[in-house]
Design a protein around this motif. Sequence first.
Motif, mmCIF file in Angstrom:
data_model
loop_
_atom_site.group_PDB
_atom_site.id
_atom_site.type_symbol
_atom_site.label_atom_id
_atom_site.label_comp_id
_atom_site.label_asym_id
_atom_site.label_seq_id
_atom_site.Cartn_x
_atom_site.Cartn_y
_atom_site.Cartn_z
ATOM 1 N N CYS A 260 2.916 -7.454 -9.280
ATOM 2 C CA CYS A 260 3.621 -7.044 -8.056
ATOM 3 C C CYS A 260 3.682 -5.534 -7.933
ATOM 4 C CB CYS A 260 5.042 -7.572 -8.054
ATOM 5 S SG CYS A 260 5.112 -9.297 -7.704
ATOM 6 N N ALA B 91 3.399 -1.831 -0.951
ATOM 7 C CA ALA B 91 3.587 -2.392 0.390
ATOM 8 C C ALA B 91 2.439 -1.949 1.290
ATOM 9 C CB ALA B 91 4.915 -1.910 0.948
ATOM 10 N N LEU C 206 -0.486 -4.247 1.136
ATOM 11 C CA LEU C 206 -0.254 -5.508 1.843
ATOM 12 C C LEU C 206 -0.521 -5.306 3.336
ATOM 13 C CD1 LEU C 206 0.596 -8.241 0.853
ATOM 14 C CD2 LEU C 206 2.952 -7.691 1.414
ATOM 15 N N LEU D 161 -1.335 -13.346 -4.342
ATOM 16 C CA LEU D 161 -0.390 -14.046 -3.461
ATOM 17 C C LEU D 161 -0.240 -15.509 -3.880
ATOM 18 C CD1 LEU D 161 -1.306 -12.578 0.045
ATOM 19 C CD2 LEU D 161 0.735 -12.151 -1.302
ATOM 20 N N CYS E 116 2.324 -15.242 -6.893
ATOM 21 C CA CYS E 116 3.631 -14.592 -6.794
ATOM 22 C C CYS E 116 4.365 -15.020 -5.527
ATOM 23 C CB CYS E 116 3.425 -13.083 -6.823
ATOM 24 S SG CYS E 116 4.914 -12.174 -6.476
ATOM 25 N N CYS F 114 5.870 -11.880 -3.255
ATOM 26 C CA CYS F 114 4.891 -11.227 -2.384
ATOM 27 C C CYS F 114 4.421 -12.185 -1.293
ATOM 28 C CB CYS F 114 3.698 -10.728 -3.190
ATOM 29 S SG CYS F 114 4.129 -9.342 -4.225
ATOM 30 N N HIS G 226 6.949 -12.143 1.373
ATOM 31 C CA HIS G 226 6.829 -10.867 2.106
ATOM 32 C C HIS G 226 5.644 -10.927 3.081
ATOM 33 C CE1 HIS G 226 6.729 -6.189 1.676
ATOM 34 N NE2 HIS G 226 6.847 -6.583 2.918
ATOM 35 N N GLU G 227 4.535 -11.444 2.577
ATOM 36 C CA GLU G 227 3.324 -11.489 3.409
ATOM 37 C C GLU G 227 3.513 -12.429 4.586
ATOM 38 O OE1 GLU G 227 -0.884 -13.151 4.136
ATOM 39 O OE2 GLU G 227 0.894 -14.209 3.460
#
Lengths: 208, 571
Positions: free
Chosen positions: B3, B8, B11, B31, B34, B37, B40-41
């Motif tokens: 991570c 960021a 990403l 991805l 995790c 992440c 977040h994505e």
Amino acid sequence: VSNKVVAKIGAAHRPRGWKVRSNEHKDVLQSVRVDPDEKLVLGAKCGDADCVEALFKKYRDRINGLTTRMCPREQDAENLTQEILVHAMVEKIWQFRGESMFSTWLHSIAVHMTMNFLNRLPEPSIEAPPELSDEGKQSKSLDLKQCLDDALRRLPHEQRLAVILHYLEGNTLEETADIIGVPLAAAKSMSRGGVERLRRLMKERTRS
Amino acid sequence: MSCSEIAAEQLHDYLDGRLSDEEAREIRDHLLDCCICREHESELRCLLARLAELPTTAEPKRDLWPAIAAQVKTPDPFLADLSEAIAQRRVRDAANLVHGEMNRIVALNPLKENAAALLSYFTQWMEMGAAHCPIMPYVSYLKLARECLQRFPRSPRPRLSQIDSAHLRTVEGILAMHDEEYAEAINHFDHVLRLGDEINDPDLVAFAEGAIARAHTKNGAYVKAENFIDRAIGTALRSRRKEMVAVLSVRKAWILFQRNRPKEAAETYARAETVLRETDDHLTLGNVDAARGRLTRRDGEYYAALKAYGHALRHYKRCGSAQHPNLARALTNIALLRRLIALRLSTAPDQELADIDEETSRSIQRQRKKAFTHLRHATAIFERERDYRGRGSVLLISAELHTDSGDLDTAASELARAYELGEEKNDRILMARSRLQQCILQNTKARISQEPIRSYFYAEQARSFAEGANELAAKYTQNMRLTAHTFIWHGITLMNPHLLDPDQASKCYQAAYDLLKPPDANIYFVKPTGRDYVWDDLQMLGVKLKAAGCDLSPHDSGAFDLTDLNERARL
């Protein structure tokens, strides 16, 4: 213009022994791209009211869309739109040299004037409750779109502008940087910082 | 990939499709593993999709067209072409345009549309070298511009639009620069910059910033000047005006030169020249050659400097006027070079002419005669243009020539006049230069005087002039070389047998040495800023101090090698 044609045009302009950069076709593509507004701009430069009106009709809503999202009050937005259009299509049209697309040039003027206007106002506060537009006040249950709209209004001016240009209008990051008149890295950080902030705001909103 | 390795930023690049296949695959793999992440994505992806759905257009509630239609007017193609030609430094095209519309300018009506813009572009064109050209006997373009400006109502001008106000302020600023009223000019251009955001005319803004830099340079405020010139270059770069960038770079190079950064200056000149060679802007090209002459003069290469000034003269003559002050400035500099060459030929700065062989003596006389001819020509131009600074420089060099040939009384009266001129216009640089020359003159008088009392009197006067020059140069200007030169002569004066003060003199020597040292040089360098007359004077002080038993290390500038100087002069 197909890539093949572009490569051909590129070759004609290249001196012998010149190595082709991997992104050279993009430069050539840029140079052969024809501005769809070329004739209208030419007419407007000569003071032809019809051409000015055609340009006005074509870009009015887009510019007004930008100013409406940027200005806190609708009336200010409309006044600003009018000022921008008069400035670009009447007062400054003869300074347009065709180095970029007319739409990009107009946009950068709009951005410049909008930011000038906003610089006189305080930055919106993140903590403050969003200002509701008239429609928002009428419907009590805010739908997701409305939520996003309001969250967008709470971003600082620069970030909001970059988010609108890049994510809403679909300009590339390079075009966004060009329109705002900042380096690419700055445009990147402005738009991405804005989106991250929006994400957090929306998350808080869904939690509450 | 962990991570922490996924910033960021990456990403976002991934979502924007700005990563290579390899990098994108790595992110995808991460991805899958995790969940943080991944969340977040997915949030970002969802948010971007929703943002893209938001409307980007909004129809105004009221009709905006009538207000815009009322303002549509037939634009002025002449102004568009002229402003473009000026920004691209196409001097001949601009001149043709102006001459084609001369009637319109002569009969300028301030109440008509675009009158302020017309006058502004006319004066900006004039600045490319035509200001001093006569339109008819006794009427130059400059005079016409002044006359046209008077037709506009005096300030405050409430009825003018912002852009018209900016144009008129530009005209007033340019004319103030011609009157050598630099504070007033800065005030006018500053007003243009304050309107800058409203008028949205980057060419005008860059012009105003460049002009402020020029005014500060004239005042000797080089730090401020450099700030403004950098701003101007930035503005011109943003509007992609490479010719304008080149012209502004020439101005920047001059500031760098004055701030004792000759290497950077030479590089900047070379870069600007490659762009300017494509244009017919002979005024700026002449300035580049003149500056090159100045750079080589500082290195002590006087003959190379003469050649460079010759090129500059040719460019100035092609500006269309034999009356341009820059031409007179080049002539003044050539006169100074000829004086320096004559000085080197006479072996030691103050040796009697009788000791030199006949041929050298004739050659010295020839150089001095030529120098006086150049000065007369320059004076005629400066008198005509009422250029006090130029007249001051001519007086200083003429006084030096008179001192060299032994006519000390004429030299003294010329120096006093030069100081008065500086005082009239509050020009500290000219005042300091005059005081310095007066100090040198009094030193010469003290040395050749037979009576000890008189000699003591002259030495005392020299000291007071040296202190005055030093105060003026160090306190009120940022001219490091001039300040160094005043320190050197203060030191030399203090080594006079009547005043002998080696401690104070060696302090002066060290101060001068530190000022002449380039900022990037280490302490062991041999040649600080070349071997011109300032360097020669420093060495002379060094020799005197050594003779008095002072230890100059680590500031020793090397031996005073006259044979070497002589050889270089002959070459």
